[in-house]
Design a protein around this motif. Structure first.
Motif, short mmCIF file in Angstrom:
data_model
loop_
_atom_site.label_atom_id
_atom_site.label_comp_id
_atom_site.label_asym_id
_atom_site.label_seq_id
_atom_site.Cartn_x
_atom_site.Cartn_y
_atom_site.Cartn_z
N ALA A 54 0.81 -1.21 0.00
CA ALA A 54 0.00 0.00 0.00
C ALA A 54 0.85 1.27 0.00
O ALA A 54 0.33 2.36 -0.21
N GLU A 55 2.17 1.15 0.23
CA GLU A 55 3.06 2.31 0.19
C GLU A 55 3.37 2.63 -1.27
O GLU A 55 4.44 2.32 -1.78
N ARG A 56 2.43 3.28 -1.93
CA ARG A 56 2.54 3.47 -3.37
C ARG A 56 3.63 4.44 -3.78
O ARG A 56 4.10 4.42 -4.91
N GLY A 57 4.09 5.25 -2.86
CA GLY A 57 5.13 6.22 -3.18
C GLY A 57 6.44 5.58 -3.61
O GLY A 57 7.24 6.21 -4.33
N LEU A 58 6.67 4.34 -3.21
CA LEU A 58 7.91 3.65 -3.58
C LEU A 58 8.04 3.53 -5.10
O LEU A 58 9.13 3.66 -5.65
N LEU A 59 6.93 3.25 -5.77
CA LEU A 59 6.96 3.10 -7.22
C LEU A 59 6.55 4.38 -7.94
O LEU A 59 7.04 4.66 -9.03
N THR A 60 5.68 5.15 -7.33
CA THR A 60 5.24 6.40 -7.94
C THR A 60 6.42 7.33 -8.21
O THR A 60 6.45 8.04 -9.23
N ALA A 61 7.39 7.33 -7.32
CA ALA A 61 8.55 8.22 -7.46
C ALA A 61 9.37 7.92 -8.71
O ALA A 61 10.15 8.77 -9.15
N LEU A 62 9.19 6.75 -9.29
CA LEU A 62 9.96 6.37 -10.48
C LEU A 62 9.35 6.91 -11.77
O LEU A 62 10.02 6.90 -12.81
N ALA A 63 8.11 7.38 -11.73
CA ALA A 63 7.45 7.83 -12.96
C ALA A 63 8.21 8.94 -13.67
O ALA A 63 8.42 8.87 -14.89
N PRO A 64 8.67 9.99 -12.98
CA PRO A 64 9.41 11.04 -13.68
C PRO A 64 10.72 10.54 -14.28
O PRO A 64 11.18 11.06 -15.30
N VAL A 65 11.30 9.53 -13.65
CA VAL A 65 12.53 8.94 -14.18
C VAL A 65 12.26 8.30 -15.54
O VAL A 65 13.04 8.46 -16.49
N VAL A 66 11.15 7.61 -15.63
CA VAL A 66 10.78 6.92 -16.88
C VAL A 66 10.47 7.92 -17.98
O VAL A 66 10.96 7.80 -19.11
N THR A 67 9.67 8.92 -17.67
CA THR A 67 9.28 9.88 -18.71
C THR A 67 10.47 10.71 -19.18
O THR A 67 10.54 11.09 -20.35
N ALA A 68 11.41 10.99 -18.27
CA ALA A 68 12.62 11.72 -18.69
C ALA A 68 13.49 10.86 -19.59
O ALA A 68 14.13 11.35 -20.52
N LEU A 69 13.49 9.55 -19.33
CA LEU A 69 14.30 8.63 -20.12
C LEU A 69 13.70 8.33 -21.48
O LEU A 69 14.38 7.84 -22.39
N ALA A 70 12.41 8.63 -21.64
CA ALA A 70 11.69 8.28 -22.88
C ALA A 70 12.29 8.92 -24.12
O ALA A 70 12.14 8.39 -25.23
N ALA A 71 12.98 10.04 -23.96
CA ALA A 71 13.56 10.72 -25.12
C ALA A 71 14.71 9.94 -25.73
O ALA A 71 15.01 10.10 -26.92
N GLU A 72 15.36 9.08 -24.96
CA GLU A 72 16.53 8.36 -25.47
C GLU A 72 16.40 6.84 -25.45
O GLU A 72 17.21 6.15 -26.07
N ASP A 73 15.41 6.33 -24.73
CA ASP A 73 15.28 4.88 -24.61
C ASP A 73 13.94 4.41 -25.16
O ASP A 73 12.89 4.81 -24.66
N PRO A 74 13.95 3.55 -26.18
CA PRO A 74 12.69 3.09 -26.78
C PRO A 74 11.77 2.36 -25.79
O PRO A 74 10.54 2.50 -25.87
N GLU A 75 12.35 1.60 -24.87
CA GLU A 75 11.52 0.86 -23.92
C GLU A 75 10.82 1.82 -22.95
O GLU A 75 9.65 1.63 -22.62
N ALA A 76 11.54 2.84 -22.50
CA ALA A 76 10.92 3.84 -21.63
C ALA A 76 9.83 4.59 -22.38
O ALA A 76 8.77 4.90 -21.83
N ARG A 77 10.07 4.88 -23.64
CA ARG A 77 9.07 5.57 -24.45
C ARG A 77 7.81 4.71 -24.63
O ARG A 77 6.69 5.23 -24.60
N LYS A 78 8.00 3.41 -24.78
CA LYS A 78 6.85 2.52 -24.89
C LYS A 78 5.98 2.59 -23.64
O LYS A 78 4.75 2.61 -23.72
N ILE A 79 6.63 2.62 -22.48
CA ILE A 79 5.88 2.71 -21.23
C ILE A 79 5.08 4.00 -21.18
O ILE A 79 3.89 4.02 -20.85
N ALA A 80 5.74 5.11 -21.51
CA ALA A 80 5.08 6.42 -21.45
C ALA A 80 3.92 6.51 -22.43
O ALA A 80 2.83 7.00 -22.08
N LEU A 81 4.13 6.03 -23.65
CA LEU A 81 3.06 6.10 -24.65
C LEU A 81 1.90 5.19 -24.28
O LEU A 81 0.73 5.54 -24.50
N ARG A 82 2.23 4.04 -23.72
CA ARG A 82 1.16 3.13 -23.29
C ARG A 82 0.36 3.75 -22.16
O ARG A 82 -0.87 3.61 -22.10
#
Length: 225
Positions: free
Chosen positions: A128-156
């Motif tokens: 239930a401590e959702r902040g552990l994973l929620t904090a990673l969202a900005p990391v993924v979206t920032a990485l989307a510009a250079e990593d296809p897998e991160a971009r797939k996550i963001a677009l999905r």
């Protein structure tokens, strides 16, 4: 509150206890009222969780908002969990991830490679401590510009959020759409979401929407008196 019956009961209890009229509703209602300044429309909220709320002037409808175990697709939690899953898949040699996601997750978690194991333990022990994973969202979206897998996550994620809007539109009609919540601060998600739905930014925040709803309640009491 999500359930109308609970909101009504709490409204009545607080009104009795305070001696003042109190109207309790859900945060999605105030966000929608603010987004369109009280006019009809659909607002999609994407923060820790995700949901859509719409009103066409006569009827209202919702989609999503079922919590991190049963829903919240496209939310910050969903994005962070997807990133960790791909990092683990890459580490296990099962494909579906990337070295960049793996490294980004480890760096965000800290403590080196052992940090990922610690994160697994924390998530499984305290889900239930959702902040552990929620904090990673900005990391993924920032990485989307250079990593296809991160971009797939963001677009999905953007596609999930657009699906919430369309689910409400199918019930209420072709209403305008707005997107609210910090997930939409990522251009990669906002651009795709807007492309799919024609969405606009909210005209005003949820606090303004709450004031508008309060005014409507006061007007109804006066007219009904």
């Amino acid at each position: 509150l999500r359930q109308p019956g609970q909101a009504r009961d709490l409204s009545e209890a607080l009104t009795r206890q305070t001696g003042r009229p109190v109207h309790v509703t859900g945060d999605a209602d105030s966000a929608r009222a603010g987004a369109f300044l009280g006019a009809p429309g659909v607002v999609v909220i994407a923060g820790t969780g995700s949901m859509a709320s719409g009103w066409n002037g006569e009827s209202s409808a919702r989609a999503g908002g079922h919590g991190f175990l049963l829903g919240d697709e496209g939310s910050a939690y969903w994005i962070g969990r997807a990133a960790v899953r791909r990092a683990l898949s890459w580490e296990d040699g099962m494909g579906g991830g990337s070295a960049l996601i793996h490294r980004a997750v480890i760096e965000a978690v800290g403590q080196g490679p052992e940090g990922l194991e610690a994160l697994i333990g924390e998530v499984c022990t305290h889900p239930a401590e959702r902040g552990l994973l929620t904090a990673l969202a900005p990391v993924v979206t920032a990485l989307a510009a250079e990593d296809p897998e991160a971009r797939k996550i963001a677009l999905r994620a953007a596609e999930h959020l657009a699906a919430l809007a369309e689910a409400v539109r199918r019930r209420l009609g072709p209403l305008p759409v707005a997107g609210a919540g910090r997930v939409f601060s990522a251009p990669v998600i906002w651009d795709r979401f807007a492309e799919l739905t024609g969405a606009v930014r909210p005209l005003a925040p949820a606090t303004v929407g709450a004031a508008l709803l309060a005014g409507q309640q006061a007007s109804q009491r006066v007219n009904g008196a």
